[in-house]
Design a protein around this motif. Structure first.
Motif, mmCIF file in Angstrom:
data_model
loop_
_atom_site.group_PDB
_atom_site.id
_atom_site.type_symbol
_atom_site.label_atom_id
_atom_site.label_comp_id
_atom_site.label_asym_id
_atom_site.label_seq_id
_atom_site.Cartn_x
_atom_site.Cartn_y
_atom_site.Cartn_z
ATOM 1 N N THR A 4 3.055 66.886 24.499
ATOM 2 C CA THR A 4 3.777 68.130 24.721
ATOM 3 C C THR A 4 2.960 68.995 25.664
ATOM 4 O OG1 THR A 4 4.823 68.010 22.557
ATOM 5 C CG2 THR A 4 4.804 70.159 23.633
ATOM 6 N N CYS A 5 3.366 69.013 26.914
ATOM 7 C CA CYS A 5 2.700 69.837 27.921
ATOM 8 C C CYS A 5 3.011 71.304 27.611
ATOM 9 C CB CYS A 5 3.207 69.458 29.307
ATOM 10 S SG CYS A 5 2.574 70.518 30.622
ATOM 11 N N PRO A 6 2.000 72.179 27.603
ATOM 12 C CA PRO A 6 2.255 73.600 27.332
ATOM 13 C C PRO A 6 3.199 74.249 28.338
ATOM 14 C CG PRO A 6 -0.088 73.123 27.139
ATOM 15 C CD PRO A 6 0.568 71.902 27.718
ATOM 16 N N TRP A 55 -6.359 64.662 30.187
ATOM 17 C CA TRP A 55 -5.166 64.060 30.792
ATOM 18 C C TRP A 55 -4.700 64.946 31.942
ATOM 19 C CZ3 TRP A 55 -2.317 59.769 28.692
ATOM 20 C CH2 TRP A 55 -2.835 59.265 27.502
ATOM 21 N N TYR A 56 -4.155 64.326 32.993
ATOM 22 C CA TYR A 56 -3.608 65.047 34.139
ATOM 23 C C TYR A 56 -2.099 64.830 34.171
ATOM 24 C CZ TYR A 56 -2.725 66.346 38.999
ATOM 25 O OH TYR A 56 -2.234 66.928 40.127
ATOM 26 N N HIS A 57 -1.321 65.903 34.217
ATOM 27 C CA HIS A 57 0.145 65.779 34.244
ATOM 28 C C HIS A 57 0.582 65.485 35.674
ATOM 29 C CE1 HIS A 57 4.209 67.288 32.490
ATOM 30 N NE2 HIS A 57 4.246 66.046 32.924
ATOM 31 N N GLU A 58 0.392 64.236 36.042
ATOM 32 C CA GLU A 58 0.590 63.762 37.407
ATOM 33 C C GLU A 58 2.044 63.866 37.866
ATOM 34 O OE1 GLU A 58 -1.243 60.072 39.812
ATOM 35 O OE2 GLU A 58 -0.271 59.550 37.935
ATOM 36 N N GLY A 62 1.253 69.154 37.276
ATOM 37 C CA GLY A 62 -0.018 68.989 37.983
ATOM 38 C C GLY A 62 -1.188 69.669 37.310
ATOM 39 N N GLN A 63 -1.076 69.963 36.029
ATOM 40 C CA GLN A 63 -2.155 70.634 35.302
ATOM 41 C C GLN A 63 -3.008 69.621 34.538
ATOM 42 O OE1 GLN A 63 -2.802 73.862 35.623
ATOM 43 N NE2 GLN A 63 -1.019 74.139 36.913
ATOM 44 N N TRP A 64 -4.282 69.973 34.327
ATOM 45 C CA TRP A 64 -5.175 69.189 33.473
ATOM 46 C C TRP A 64 -5.036 69.692 32.045
ATOM 47 C CZ3 TRP A 64 -7.638 64.853 34.677
ATOM 48 C CH2 TRP A 64 -7.815 64.554 36.034
ATOM 49 N N LEU A 65 -4.944 68.751 31.099
ATOM 50 C CA LEU A 65 -4.752 69.080 29.693
ATOM 51 C C LEU A 65 -5.854 68.452 28.859
ATOM 52 C CD1 LEU A 65 -0.956 68.219 29.496
ATOM 53 C CD2 LEU A 65 -1.965 70.444 29.971
ATOM 54 N N LEU A 66 -6.269 69.158 27.824
ATOM 55 C CA LEU A 66 -7.216 68.638 26.847
ATOM 56 C C LEU A 66 -6.407 68.295 25.605
ATOM 57 C CD1 LEU A 66 -10.179 68.059 26.290
ATOM 58 C CD2 LEU A 66 -10.369 70.370 25.382
ATOM 59 N N VAL A 82 -6.452 73.082 30.460
ATOM 60 C CA VAL A 82 -7.855 73.230 30.819
ATOM 61 C C VAL A 82 -8.000 74.485 31.660
ATOM 62 C CG1 VAL A 82 -9.777 72.201 32.078
ATOM 63 C CG2 VAL A 82 -8.336 70.785 30.627
ATOM 64 N N ALA A 83 -7.124 74.643 32.642
ATOM 65 C CA ALA A 83 -7.097 75.843 33.482
ATOM 66 C C ALA A 83 -5.814 75.815 34.291
ATOM 67 C CB ALA A 83 -8.300 75.889 34.419
ATOM 68 N N LEU A 84 -5.287 76.961 34.621
ATOM 69 C CA LEU A 84 -4.129 77.042 35.499
ATOM 70 C C LEU A 84 -4.609 77.041 36.934
ATOM 71 C CD1 LEU A 84 -1.930 79.775 33.804
ATOM 72 C CD2 LEU A 84 -1.373 77.375 34.068
ATOM 73 N N ARG A 85 -3.809 76.406 37.805
ATOM 74 C CA ARG A 85 -4.131 76.482 39.222
ATOM 75 C C ARG A 85 -3.894 77.903 39.694
ATOM 76 N NH1 ARG A 85 -1.002 71.277 41.504
ATOM 77 N NH2 ARG A 85 0.702 72.563 40.807
ATOM 78 N N GLU A 86 -4.651 78.334 40.692
ATOM 79 C CA GLU A 86 -4.557 79.699 41.199
ATOM 80 C C GLU A 86 -3.128 80.020 41.624
ATOM 81 O OE1 GLU A 86 -6.429 82.269 44.832
ATOM 82 O OE2 GLU A 86 -7.649 80.706 43.914
ATOM 83 N N GLY A 87 -2.653 81.183 41.214
ATOM 84 C CA GLY A 87 -1.316 81.635 41.580
ATOM 85 C C GLY A 87 -0.229 81.214 40.635
ATOM 86 N N GLU A 88 -0.568 80.439 39.585
ATOM 87 C CA GLU A 88 0.438 80.002 38.625
ATOM 88 C C GLU A 88 0.236 80.734 37.298
ATOM 89 O OE1 GLU A 88 1.151 75.500 40.266
ATOM 90 O OE2 GLU A 88 0.192 75.760 38.348
ATOM 91 N N GLY A 89 1.304 80.991 36.608
ATOM 92 C CA GLY A 89 1.231 81.641 35.312
ATOM 93 C C GLY A 89 1.860 80.784 34.246
ATOM 94 N N ALA A 90 1.457 81.018 33.003
ATOM 95 C CA ALA A 90 1.997 80.229 31.890
ATOM 96 C C ALA A 90 3.310 80.801 31.414
ATOM 97 C CB ALA A 90 1.005 80.209 30.733
#
Length: 90
Positions: A4-6, A55-58, A62-66, A82-90
């Motif tokens: 389940t990707c956040p 894991w990488y949501h390829e 495109g986010q890295w997940l723990l 793990v972290a959001l890419r710059e300019g993206e919000g959750a």
């Protein structure tokens, strides 16, 4: 197995690239001896029980997940960004 990707919600694990179980935390540095690289690449622990995997949501956001999961039951107990890419919000 489904993760389940956040950001994207439940997805099949085939959308993700598996990086490894905490091994990424102990990568040898530049100039490390061959023995250190041999151990990093070939002699990893294979624990029975809870592990944290990167894991990488390829094929998704495109986010890295723990991912915290059991290697015995494959039950997933947590998925964290793990972290959001710059300019993206959750």
């Amino acid at each position: 197995m489904r993760l389940t990707c956040p950001l994207c919600g439940p997805r099949d694990r085939r959308e993700f690239y598996y990086q490894g179980a905490e091994a990424w935390l102990n990568r040898p540095g530049q100039g490390a001896p061959a023995e250190a690289w041999d151990q990093y690449l070939h002699l990893r622990d294979n624990p029975a029980g809870q592990t944290r995997d990167l894991w990488y949501h390829e094929q998704g956001c495109g986010q890295w997940l723990l991912v915290t999961r059991s290697t015995i039951t494959h039950e997933i107990s947590a998925v964290e960004l793990v972290a959001l890419r710059e300019g993206e919000g959750a």
